[in-house]
Scaffold this motif. Sequence first.
Motif, PDB file in Angstrom:
ATOM      1  N   UNK A  12       0.852  -1.184   0.000  1.00  0.00           N
ATOM      2  CA  UNK A  12       0.000   0.000   0.000  1.00  0.00           C
ATOM      3  C   UNK A  12       0.892   1.241   0.000  1.00  0.00           C
ATOM      4  N   UNK A  13       0.614   2.144  -0.918  1.00  0.00           N
ATOM      5  CA  UNK A  13       1.377   3.387  -1.043  1.00  0.00           C
ATOM      6  C   UNK A  13       0.406   4.564  -0.883  1.00  0.00           C
ATOM      7  N   UNK A  23      -4.661   9.580  -1.032  1.00  0.00           N
ATOM      8  CA  UNK A  23      -5.160   8.451  -1.805  1.00  0.00           C
ATOM      9  C   UNK A  23      -4.261   7.249  -1.572  1.00  0.00           C
ATOM     10  N   UNK A  24      -4.873   6.066  -1.521  1.00  0.00           N
ATOM     11  CA  UNK A  24      -4.135   4.827  -1.317  1.00  0.00           C
ATOM     12  C   UNK A  24      -4.034   4.065  -2.647  1.00  0.00           C
ATOM     13  N   UNK A  25      -2.842   3.568  -2.943  1.00  0.00           N
ATOM     14  CA  UNK A  25      -2.607   2.807  -4.169  1.00  0.00           C
ATOM     15  C   UNK A  25      -1.938   1.485  -3.833  1.00  0.00           C
ATOM     16  N   UNK A  26      -2.285   0.472  -4.630  1.00  0.00           N
ATOM     17  CA  UNK A  26      -1.596  -0.817  -4.543  1.00  0.00           C
ATOM     18  C   UNK A  26      -0.408  -0.765  -5.502  1.00  0.00           C
ATOM     19  N   UNK A  37     -10.422   1.489  -2.617  1.00  0.00           N
ATOM     20  CA  UNK A  37     -11.726   1.896  -2.090  1.00  0.00           C
ATOM     21  C   UNK A  37     -11.738   1.985  -0.562  1.00  0.00           C
ATOM     22  N   UNK A  38     -10.938   1.124   0.084  1.00  0.00           N
ATOM     23  CA  UNK A  38     -10.984   1.036   1.549  1.00  0.00           C
ATOM     24  C   UNK A  38     -10.334   2.257   2.193  1.00  0.00           C
ATOM     25  N   UNK A  39     -10.828   2.573   3.363  1.00  0.00           N
ATOM     26  CA  UNK A  39     -10.281   3.702   4.102  1.00  0.00           C
ATOM     27  C   UNK A  39      -8.961   3.335   4.750  1.00  0.00           C
TER      28      UNK A  39
END
Length: 376
Positions: A12-13, A23-26, A37-39
């Motif tokens: 997770x980045x 924003x979270x990125x894989x 999508x997840x918090x």
Amino acid sequence: MIERPTDKVKYVQRIRRPDGTVDLYFRKGGHREGPLRSADGSPELQAEVNAILSRLARTQAAQTPKAGTVGGAIERYRKSADFIGLALSTQVEYGRLLKEIELDVGDVRLAEVDKSWVRDLRDLWAPRGHKATNDRVQMLKNVLKPAVEDDRIKTNPFSGLKKLAPPHDADEVNLAWTDEEVDAFIALALKRNMPGLARAVALGRWGGFRRGTICNIPLSARIIAQDDDGLAQRRLYWTTEKRKVLCDKREDSRLSAFLESTPAKALTIAYNQRGHPWKVRALNQAVTRLAIALAETKRARPNLTPHGLRHARGLELAYAGASDAEIMAQLEHTTERAARIYRRQAERRRMADSGQDRVDNVVALKAERKRSSNGA
């Protein structure tokens, strides 16, 4: 701005936007996906990452050749010592063929491979041309060799399989250059101020080297050594590119004289117009351009290739009476097959000339008898 994750969720980045949101990125290797999508910090984040990992694993499994198939055998061959030991340029060329074969028949199970299957495949490839077809059949033979040896393929499917013959009107592949063609090519190269190209042709004709060696053999490969009588002699000492065979031979006097008469402008014996080592493709193109110019003025036959210089050297050795072992040592062969071919061609020429001598003798004898009869 990229932030390090604090919740230990791997792959997770976090990327902070100018407005302060995150924003979270894989991210794994070259694969990037998101925003997620997840918090951040929620239990659902790990579950979403696990779902992505599972999907990637399924995709990779679907793309990985299955064991017991031709595709699996290809993958195994790519990792074999036989493949890894090849020159890099050869690996690239073989890799192209392997990819094409995998697309054609990668899903075929080894249990389905037999003589009729290989024969049908050869015929299916035939429209691509006889050389392209034979190259692919040979590559497939290399790939399936371990499966034949350990009985995963019960009988050798290549036993008795003939190569696809060229069309009757096709030109001979890699014509052996005549001495007149070599002299004309070198003269034209020097006239056009291309001594590095002339040197390349000299290495092929009087050294018998493959294109890869011609491009890479350094000046330091030319050494001074002593013969059995303690006299100094010029030798060529180098490990060849394709088969990694040691070249250790006395330099042909014609090659020595030519190299001494032309400038050494690079760390390699042959060089391009910029004084850099040749690339194989660039050397092919340079030889083709000058060969075409010679053919247009009837000073050479069409379709001369750099490899034809090596054939000329092999035939010269055979005509001189060299044994198979001597030809192998001169041309850095690893098997006697090519040496036998050169020797058979030389023997056919000698027999053809001997047959013509007999005809000439009979013609001369008839002419003499006719003159004697008329004189009487």
